[in-house]
Write a protein that holds these residues in place. Structure first.
Motif, PDB file in Angstrom:
ATOM      1  N   ASP A   1      10.933  17.780   6.698  1.00 31.54           N
ATOM      2  CA  ASP A   1      11.154  19.225   6.679  1.00 31.54           C
ATOM      3  C   ASP A   1      11.882  19.609   5.388  1.00 31.54           C
ATOM      4  OD1 ASP A   1      13.753  18.350   7.025  1.00 31.54           O
ATOM      5  OD2 ASP A   1      14.121  19.433   8.900  1.00 31.54           O
ATOM      6  N   VAL A   2      12.146  20.901   5.221  1.00 29.46           N
ATOM      7  CA  VAL A   2      12.766  21.379   3.981  1.00 29.46           C
ATOM      8  C   VAL A   2      14.163  20.786   3.795  1.00 29.46           C
ATOM      9  CG1 VAL A   2      13.662  23.418   2.784  1.00 29.46           C
ATOM     10  CG2 VAL A   2      11.426  23.507   3.887  1.00 29.46           C
ATOM     11  N   GLN A   3      14.898  20.640   4.877  1.00 26.03           N
ATOM     12  CA  GLN A   3      16.260  20.117   4.764  1.00 26.03           C
ATOM     13  C   GLN A   3      16.262  18.689   4.215  1.00 26.03           C
ATOM     14  OE1 GLN A   3      18.578  20.576   8.319  1.00 26.03           O
ATOM     15  NE2 GLN A   3      20.325  19.457   7.530  1.00 26.03           N
ATOM     16  N   THR A   4      15.377  17.834   4.740  1.00 28.51           N
ATOM     17  CA  THR A   4      15.349  16.454   4.267  1.00 28.51           C
ATOM     18  C   THR A   4      14.785  16.364   2.843  1.00 28.51           C
ATOM     19  OG1 THR A   4      13.220  16.162   5.414  1.00 28.51           O
ATOM     20  CG2 THR A   4      15.202  15.391   6.541  1.00 28.51           C
ATOM     21  N   THR A   5      13.783  17.183   2.536  1.00 27.50           N
ATOM     22  CA  THR A   5      13.234  17.125   1.172  1.00 27.50           C
ATOM     23  C   THR A   5      14.217  17.690   0.153  1.00 27.50           C
ATOM     24  OG1 THR A   5      12.046  19.233   1.477  1.00 27.50           O
ATOM     25  CG2 THR A   5      10.833  17.212   1.950  1.00 27.50           C
ATOM     26  N   GLU A   6      15.033  18.662   0.566  1.00 33.26           N
ATOM     27  CA  GLU A   6      16.065  19.173  -0.334  1.00 33.26           C
ATOM     28  C   GLU A   6      17.145  18.119  -0.595  1.00 33.26           C
ATOM     29  OE1 GLU A   6      16.847  22.341  -2.169  1.00 33.26           O
ATOM     30  OE2 GLU A   6      14.746  21.758  -2.148  1.00 33.26           O
ATOM     31  N   THR A   7      17.498  17.369   0.435  1.00 33.43           N
ATOM     32  CA  THR A   7      18.440  16.260   0.233  1.00 33.43           C
ATOM     33  C   THR A   7      17.860  15.270  -0.777  1.00 33.43           C
ATOM     34  OG1 THR A   7      19.303  16.463   2.487  1.00 33.43           O
ATOM     35  CG2 THR A   7      19.646  14.352   1.377  1.00 33.43           C
ATOM     36  N   PHE A   8      16.602  14.947  -0.604  1.00 33.01           N
ATOM     37  CA  PHE A   8      15.896  14.032  -1.513  1.00 33.01           C
ATOM     38  C   PHE A   8      15.932  14.555  -2.952  1.00 33.01           C
ATOM     39  CE2 PHE A   8      11.771  13.097  -3.575  1.00 33.01           C
ATOM     40  CZ  PHE A   8      11.776  11.707  -3.565  1.00 33.01           C
ATOM     41  N   ARG A   9      15.715  15.853  -3.108  1.00 40.61           N
ATOM     42  CA  ARG A   9      15.705  16.447  -4.454  1.00 40.61           C
ATOM     43  C   ARG A   9      17.085  16.412  -5.092  1.00 40.61           C
ATOM     44  NH1 ARG A   9      16.828  21.340  -6.784  1.00 40.61           N
ATOM     45  NH2 ARG A   9      17.424  22.275  -4.799  1.00 40.61           N
ATOM     46  N   LYS A  10      18.106  16.767  -4.317  1.00 36.46           N
ATOM     47  CA  LYS A  10      19.463  16.888  -4.869  1.00 36.46           C
ATOM     48  C   LYS A  10      20.070  15.552  -5.271  1.00 36.46           C
ATOM     49  CE  LYS A  10      20.417  21.184  -2.393  1.00 36.46           C
ATOM     50  NZ  LYS A  10      21.132  21.811  -1.249  1.00 36.46           N
ATOM     51  N   ILE A  11      19.616  14.456  -4.668  1.00 36.47           N
ATOM     52  CA  ILE A  11      20.174  13.146  -5.020  1.00 36.47           C
ATOM     53  C   ILE A  11      19.299  12.401  -6.026  1.00 36.47           C
ATOM     54  CG2 ILE A  11      21.401  12.921  -2.834  1.00 36.47           C
ATOM     55  CD1 ILE A  11      19.234  11.066  -1.843  1.00 36.47           C
ATOM     56  N   GLY A  12      18.362  13.126  -6.635  1.00 42.05           N
ATOM     57  CA  GLY A  12      17.553  12.518  -7.694  1.00 42.05           C
ATOM     58  C   GLY A  12      16.358  11.726  -7.218  1.00 42.05           C
ATOM     59  N   GLY A  13      15.895  11.993  -6.007  1.00 41.04           N
ATOM     60  CA  GLY A  13      14.751  11.280  -5.454  1.00 41.04           C
ATOM     61  C   GLY A  13      13.497  11.321  -6.310  1.00 41.04           C
ATOM     62  N   PRO A  14      13.120  12.509  -6.837  1.00 41.39           N
ATOM     63  CA  PRO A  14      11.892  12.559  -7.645  1.00 41.39           C
ATOM     64  C   PRO A  14      11.896  11.591  -8.822  1.00 41.39           C
ATOM     65  CG  PRO A  14      12.567  14.765  -7.037  1.00 41.39           C
ATOM     66  CD  PRO A  14      13.664  13.853  -6.587  1.00 41.39           C
ATOM     67  N   LYS A  15      12.991  11.520  -9.553  1.00 36.72           N
ATOM     68  CA  LYS A  15      13.040  10.613 -10.711  1.00 36.72           C
ATOM     69  C   LYS A  15      12.985   9.157 -10.273  1.00 36.72           C
ATOM     70  CE  LYS A  15      15.289   9.727 -15.103  1.00 36.72           C
ATOM     71  NZ  LYS A  15      14.947   8.289 -15.068  1.00 36.72           N
ATOM     72  N   ILE A  16      13.645   8.830  -9.176  1.00 38.72           N
ATOM     73  CA  ILE A  16      13.607   7.456  -8.670  1.00 38.72           C
ATOM     74  C   ILE A  16      12.164   7.043  -8.391  1.00 38.72           C
ATOM     75  CG2 ILE A  16      14.237   5.982  -6.718  1.00 38.72           C
ATOM     76  CD1 ILE A  16      16.849   7.650  -6.508  1.00 38.72           C
ATOM     77  N   VAL A  17      11.414   7.908  -7.706  1.00 41.72           N
ATOM     78  CA  VAL A  17      10.042   7.573  -7.328  1.00 41.72           C
ATOM     79  C   VAL A  17       9.125   7.543  -8.552  1.00 41.72           C
ATOM     80  CG1 VAL A  17       8.041   8.313  -5.968  1.00 41.72           C
ATOM     81  CG2 VAL A  17      10.334   8.454  -4.990  1.00 41.72           C
ATOM     82  N   VAL A  18       9.273   8.513  -9.443  1.00 42.69           N
ATOM     83  CA  VAL A  18       8.438   8.527 -10.654  1.00 42.69           C
ATOM     84  C   VAL A  18       8.708   7.292 -11.508  1.00 42.69           C
ATOM     85  CG1 VAL A  18       8.016   9.736 -12.836  1.00 42.69           C
ATOM     86  CG2 VAL A  18       8.093  11.021 -10.689  1.00 42.69           C
ATOM     87  N   ASP A  19       9.951   6.865 -11.589  1.00 44.54           N
ATOM     88  CA  ASP A  19      10.267   5.644 -12.330  1.00 44.54           C
ATOM     89  C   ASP A  19       9.607   4.421 -11.686  1.00 44.54           C
ATOM     90  OD1 ASP A  19      11.761   6.993 -14.200  1.00 44.54           O
ATOM     91  OD2 ASP A  19      13.717   6.479 -13.334  1.00 44.54           O
ATOM     92  N   ILE A  20       9.593   4.383 -10.371  1.00 45.17           N
ATOM     93  CA  ILE A  20       8.943   3.267  -9.670  1.00 45.17           C
ATOM     94  C   ILE A  20       7.443   3.258  -9.981  1.00 45.17           C
ATOM     95  CG2 ILE A  20       8.298   2.376  -7.392  1.00 45.17           C
ATOM     96  CD1 ILE A  20      11.050   3.360  -6.396  1.00 45.17           C
TER      97      ILE A  20
END
Length: 473
Positions: A159-178
């Motif tokens: 949901d939006v709450q969990t995806t926002e947590t993912f965004r705020k802790i740098g999740g996108p960069k972690i996954v793109v780097d992987i």
């Protein structure tokens, strides 16, 4: 972006306190006390997602399997933090990594169970932060724990709450780097793109974050490798990034992303993916992704100029031969989108498109959902094109639509699409009107109008353009 709605929540401790109060002060049995607490809070509009429904003195938070797995992974990582350095792949023993993978596999299964509420329990108890932290540290030579962690991560983002947590802790960069570090590893790529798709669903800010990290360039690089057909989640990620599904946003940026995808070659690469045919396990996902990219006339023509229409018809023909309804529906839907370009309409008709669609209809005449997709294509091809409308009737579209409406009177969506199709066949073709009326189409349309509220307007318009008396009665 629209403001988030205020949602009433409760802590785990307060929830357990209410259950205990029901037992101690009101004398309720444990199960009765638990059920009363749930019903009372629900009636008050309190969001109970993520709350473990335990009974103090009987069961506890620690008995929940999601909590147990999270706590064990935290325990393994905390041992290293106690030694005054951050954990990394080199810090973990092989035994630790195997156990971490086992618990993430378990969490992935638990949190993917529909209606279980386990994903919300994991999120409330730090699951997103934990898995992101570990994914940033698990590196080369550790495929199994990394894949397990990525699968768990995808199951946590619901949901939006969990995806926002993912965004705020740098999740996108972690996954793109992987993704960037593992371009040749199909298993890791599939798991990584699943996270991209889960994270970007319903979240415009995450779509933007992935685009800023130039994930589109990684898409095209990977799609040009021989293993592209084995990475179905890559196509899912493309589709999600191009879907305007965040209700908080007034104007989505996905149209611009689709144009950017086309400019760097993703549309053409998707056409190449379609050329692999029904043997590709990701064929349907690739077709849906290509449909998402085809947002304007220019891109639709680009797809056609690079063999897209030929590839689509090959798959349509093969779907009929192999009785594959899923492929038939997906590719009819894609062809309908491509037919929105006037230049492509001519190409489709010149490729014996009408005859091939009629042949497909005979293969799937027991499925109104497939017939509805075929009607949609003919409707688009005939729009503002009397020549194409005449070709459709010559190919047997008139008999096809009458027989379909007669066979499936309760299929309201198909009946409505049939009305749209008849209207386009008739509106600029006096000869088509005569043929259709003589074949008995008026009776079928009037029946659809009487039987289905959703058909009334479409049926009235079709009758008006057919020209019978009292069309609005």
């Amino acid at each position: 972006m629209a403001p988030a709605k205020n949602i009433r929540t409760i802590s785990q401790e307060a929830f357990e306190g209410l259950v205990r109060e029901n037992m101690d002060d009101l004398g309720m049995d444990p199960e009765e006390a638990l059920q009363d607490a749930i019903e009372t809070l629900t009636l008050q509009g309190v969001d109970l997602s993520g709350i473990v429904k335990c009974i103090p003195g009987v069961s506890s938070l620690k008995d929940d399997p999601v909590i147990q797995s999270l706590d064990r992974v935290k325990e393994i990582t905390s041992k290293l933090k106690d030694q005054d350095y951050e954990p990394s792949t080199a810090s973990f023993s092989g035994e630790d990594l195997d156990e971490i993978a086992k618990h993430f596999d378990k969490l992935s299964v638990l949190c993917s169970s529909s209606g279980s509420g386990n994903a919300s329990i994991a999120a409330r108890n730090g699951g997103v932060e934990l898995v992101c932290s570990l994914c940033s540290k698990i590196r080369d030579g550790c495929e199994r724990p990394l894949v397990s962690a990525l699968k768990a991560m995808a199951s946590f983002l619901y949901d939006v709450q969990t995806t926002e947590t993912f965004r705020k802790i740098g999740g996108p960069k972690i996954v793109v780097d992987i993704i960037s570090d593992n371009r040749q590893n199909v298993i890791i790529l599939n798991s990584s793109f699943s996270v991209v798709a889960a994270a970007a669903t319903g979240n415009e800010l995450l779509k933007e974050a992935f685009m800023e990290l130039k994930i589109d360039e990684l898409f095209i690089q990977i799609m040009r490798t021989e293993s592209r057909g084995s990475i179905g989640s890559l196509y899912d990620a493309i589709r999600v990034l191009l879907t305007p599904d965040d209700n908080r946003v007034v104007a989505s940026q996905v149209y611009g992303y689709a144009r950017r995808f086309a400019e760097i070659g993703i549309a053409v690469a998707l056409v190449d993916a379609l050329c692999e045919g029904l043997s590709s396990p990701s064929l349907v996902s690739a077709s849906i992704a290509l449909k998402a990219v085809a947002v304007n006339d220019e891109i639709c023509r680009l797809i056609a100029d690079n063999g897209g229409i030929d590839a689509v018809f090959c798959c349509i023909d093969d779907s009929g031969k192999q009785n594959n309804k899923v492929v038939a529906k997906a590719f009819c839907s894609l062809l309908s989108k491509l037919a929105g370009s006037d230049a492509n309409k001519t190409t489709i008709v010149q490729n014996r498109g009408m005859d091939r669609l009629m042949k497909l209809s005979s293969s799937f005449f027991d499925d109104p959902s497939v017939l509805q997709e075929i009607m949609s294509i003919i409707c688009v091809l005939s729009l503002r094109s009397p020549g194409n409308a005449a070709s459709a009737i010559e190919a047997g579209a008139g008999d096809f639509v009458i027989q379909a409406m007669e066979k499936f009177p309760t299929a309201h969506q198909m009946q409505r699409q049939a009305c749209f199709m008849v209207r386009n066949l008739a509106v600029r073709n006096p000869e088509n009107r005569r043929v259709l009326l003589n074949s008995g189409i008026e009776k079928m349309i009037r029946m659809a109008k009487e039987s289905h509220e959703s058909c009334k307007e479409a049926a009235t318009d079709a009758l008006r353009d057919l020209g019978p008396d009292n069309y609005n009665s």
